[in-house]
Motif scaffolding. Structure first.
Motif, PDB file in Angstrom:
ATOM      1  N   UNK A   1      29.941 -13.705 -45.723  1.00  0.00           N
ATOM      2  CA  UNK A   1      30.095 -15.051 -46.270  1.00  0.00           C
ATOM      3  C   UNK A   1      29.226 -15.229 -47.517  1.00  0.00           C
ATOM      4  N   UNK A   2      28.031 -14.630 -47.548  1.00  0.00           N
ATOM      5  CA  UNK A   2      27.190 -14.690 -48.749  1.00  0.00           C
ATOM      6  C   UNK A   2      27.814 -13.908 -49.906  1.00  0.00           C
ATOM      7  N   UNK A   3      28.412 -12.775 -49.602  1.00  0.00           N
ATOM      8  CA  UNK A   3      29.091 -11.993 -50.642  1.00  0.00           C
ATOM      9  C   UNK A   3      30.254 -12.810 -51.207  1.00  0.00           C
ATOM     10  N   UNK A   4      31.009 -13.440 -50.320  1.00  0.00           N
ATOM     11  CA  UNK A   4      32.148 -14.260 -50.764  1.00  0.00           C
ATOM     12  C   UNK A   4      31.674 -15.395 -51.669  1.00  0.00           C
TER      13      UNK A   4
ATOM     14  N   UNK B   1      28.574 -13.580 -40.746  1.00  0.00           N
ATOM     15  CA  UNK B   1      27.876 -14.841 -40.981  1.00  0.00           C
ATOM     16  C   UNK B   1      26.352 -14.786 -40.944  1.00  0.00           C
ATOM     17  N   UNK B   2      25.780 -13.583 -40.916  1.00  0.00           N
ATOM     18  CA  UNK B   2      24.314 -13.504 -40.940  1.00  0.00           C
ATOM     19  C   UNK B   2      23.864 -12.263 -41.694  1.00  0.00           C
ATOM     20  N   UNK B   3      22.713 -12.396 -42.349  1.00  0.00           N
ATOM     21  CA  UNK B   3      22.144 -11.268 -43.068  1.00  0.00           C
ATOM     22  C   UNK B   3      21.612 -10.268 -42.055  1.00  0.00           C
ATOM     23  N   UNK B   4      21.892  -9.026 -42.319  1.00  0.00           N
ATOM     24  CA  UNK B   4      21.320  -7.949 -41.507  1.00  0.00           C
ATOM     25  C   UNK B   4      20.543  -7.066 -42.482  1.00  0.00           C
ATOM     26  N   UNK B   5      20.852  -5.799 -42.551  1.00  0.00           N
ATOM     27  CA  UNK B   5      20.249  -4.927 -43.563  1.00  0.00           C
ATOM     28  C   UNK B   5      20.772  -5.346 -44.934  1.00  0.00           C
ATOM     29  N   UNK B   6      22.064  -5.640 -44.972  1.00  0.00           N
ATOM     30  CA  UNK B   6      22.711  -6.119 -46.187  1.00  0.00           C
ATOM     31  C   UNK B   6      23.122  -7.571 -46.025  1.00  0.00           C
ATOM     32  N   UNK B   7      23.680  -8.148 -47.070  1.00  0.00           N
ATOM     33  CA  UNK B   7      24.066  -9.560 -47.015  1.00  0.00           C
ATOM     34  C   UNK B   7      25.237  -9.792 -46.068  1.00  0.00           C
TER      35      UNK B   7
ATOM     36  N   UNK C   1      22.254  -0.479 -55.593  1.00  0.00           N
ATOM     37  CA  UNK C   1      21.057  -1.180 -55.134  1.00  0.00           C
ATOM     38  C   UNK C   1      20.675  -2.222 -56.166  1.00  0.00           C
ATOM     39  N   UNK C   2      19.855  -3.163 -55.721  1.00  0.00           N
ATOM     40  CA  UNK C   2      19.340  -4.168 -56.633  1.00  0.00           C
ATOM     41  C   UNK C   2      20.103  -5.470 -56.667  1.00  0.00           C
ATOM     42  N   UNK C   3      21.351  -5.489 -56.232  1.00  0.00           N
ATOM     43  CA  UNK C   3      22.123  -6.729 -56.251  1.00  0.00           C
ATOM     44  C   UNK C   3      21.676  -7.692 -55.159  1.00  0.00           C
ATOM     45  N   UNK C   4      21.238  -7.135 -54.025  1.00  0.00           N
ATOM     46  CA  UNK C   4      20.892  -7.949 -52.860  1.00  0.00           C
ATOM     47  C   UNK C   4      19.506  -7.642 -52.324  1.00  0.00           C
ATOM     48  N   UNK C   5      18.726  -6.918 -53.071  1.00  0.00           N
ATOM     49  CA  UNK C   5      17.397  -6.559 -52.605  1.00  0.00           C
ATOM     50  C   UNK C   5      17.157  -5.067 -52.770  1.00  0.00           C
ATOM     51  N   UNK C   6      16.056  -4.576 -52.224  1.00  0.00           N
ATOM     52  CA  UNK C   6      15.655  -3.189 -52.467  1.00  0.00           C
ATOM     53  C   UNK C   6      16.405  -2.133 -51.647  1.00  0.00           C
ATOM     54  N   UNK C   7      17.083  -2.527 -50.579  1.00  0.00           N
ATOM     55  CA  UNK C   7      17.751  -1.538 -49.732  1.00  0.00           C
ATOM     56  C   UNK C   7      19.082  -1.138 -50.374  1.00  0.00           C
ATOM     57  N   UNK C   8      19.251   0.135 -50.683  1.00  0.00           N
ATOM     58  CA  UNK C   8      20.502   0.567 -51.311  1.00  0.00           C
ATOM     59  C   UNK C   8      21.667   0.599 -50.321  1.00  0.00           C
ATOM     60  N   UNK C   9      22.848   0.328 -50.852  1.00  0.00           N
ATOM     61  CA  UNK C   9      24.064   0.476 -50.050  1.00  0.00           C
ATOM     62  C   UNK C   9      24.636   1.859 -50.342  1.00  0.00           C
TER      63      UNK C   9
END
Length: 102
Positions: free
Chosen positions: A46-49, A37-43, A71-79
């Motif tokens: 609940x935001x993904x859902x 339920x909260x953004x950390x390094x990644x989304x 990378x790029x879907x949620x910001x600059x940090x790659x998964x």
């Protein structure tokens, strides 16, 4: 009394997969960057859902992203890619994430 036992049994069985998927997320280090339920390094899950809500084949699309990384879907940090994850486990995680990671 039988009714109460039956309700408890059904509740236990329906909640077991959620715990198993949380364990799978922890085992694969997903929780190092994500939370329900909260953004950390990644989304947050609940935001993904929310992002994938109503999309056809959302689980399969997300499972592919989990395995491939990106990378790029949620910001600059790659998964990082989870390439060693089986297709079935990636789909299980994706389905759990699309339910908000709960």
């Amino acid at each position: 009394m039988k009714f109460i036992f039956a309700v408890a049994a059904v509740a236990a069985l329906t909640s077991a997969p959620a715990f198993a998927n949380l364990d799978m997320a922890k085992k694969n280090n997903c929780m190092a960057c994500h939370a329900a339920d909260k953004k950390m390094v990644g989304p947050s899950y609940s935001d993904v859902a929310k992002k994938y809500a109503g999309q056809k084949d959302a689980a399969a699309t997300l499972a592919k992203s989990i395995k491939a990384g990106g990378s790029g879907k949620w910001g600059p940090v790659p998964m990082p890619a989870q390439a060693a994850l089986s297709d079935a486990d990636a789909l299980t995680l994706a389905t759990w994430i699309l339910a908000g990671g709960k």
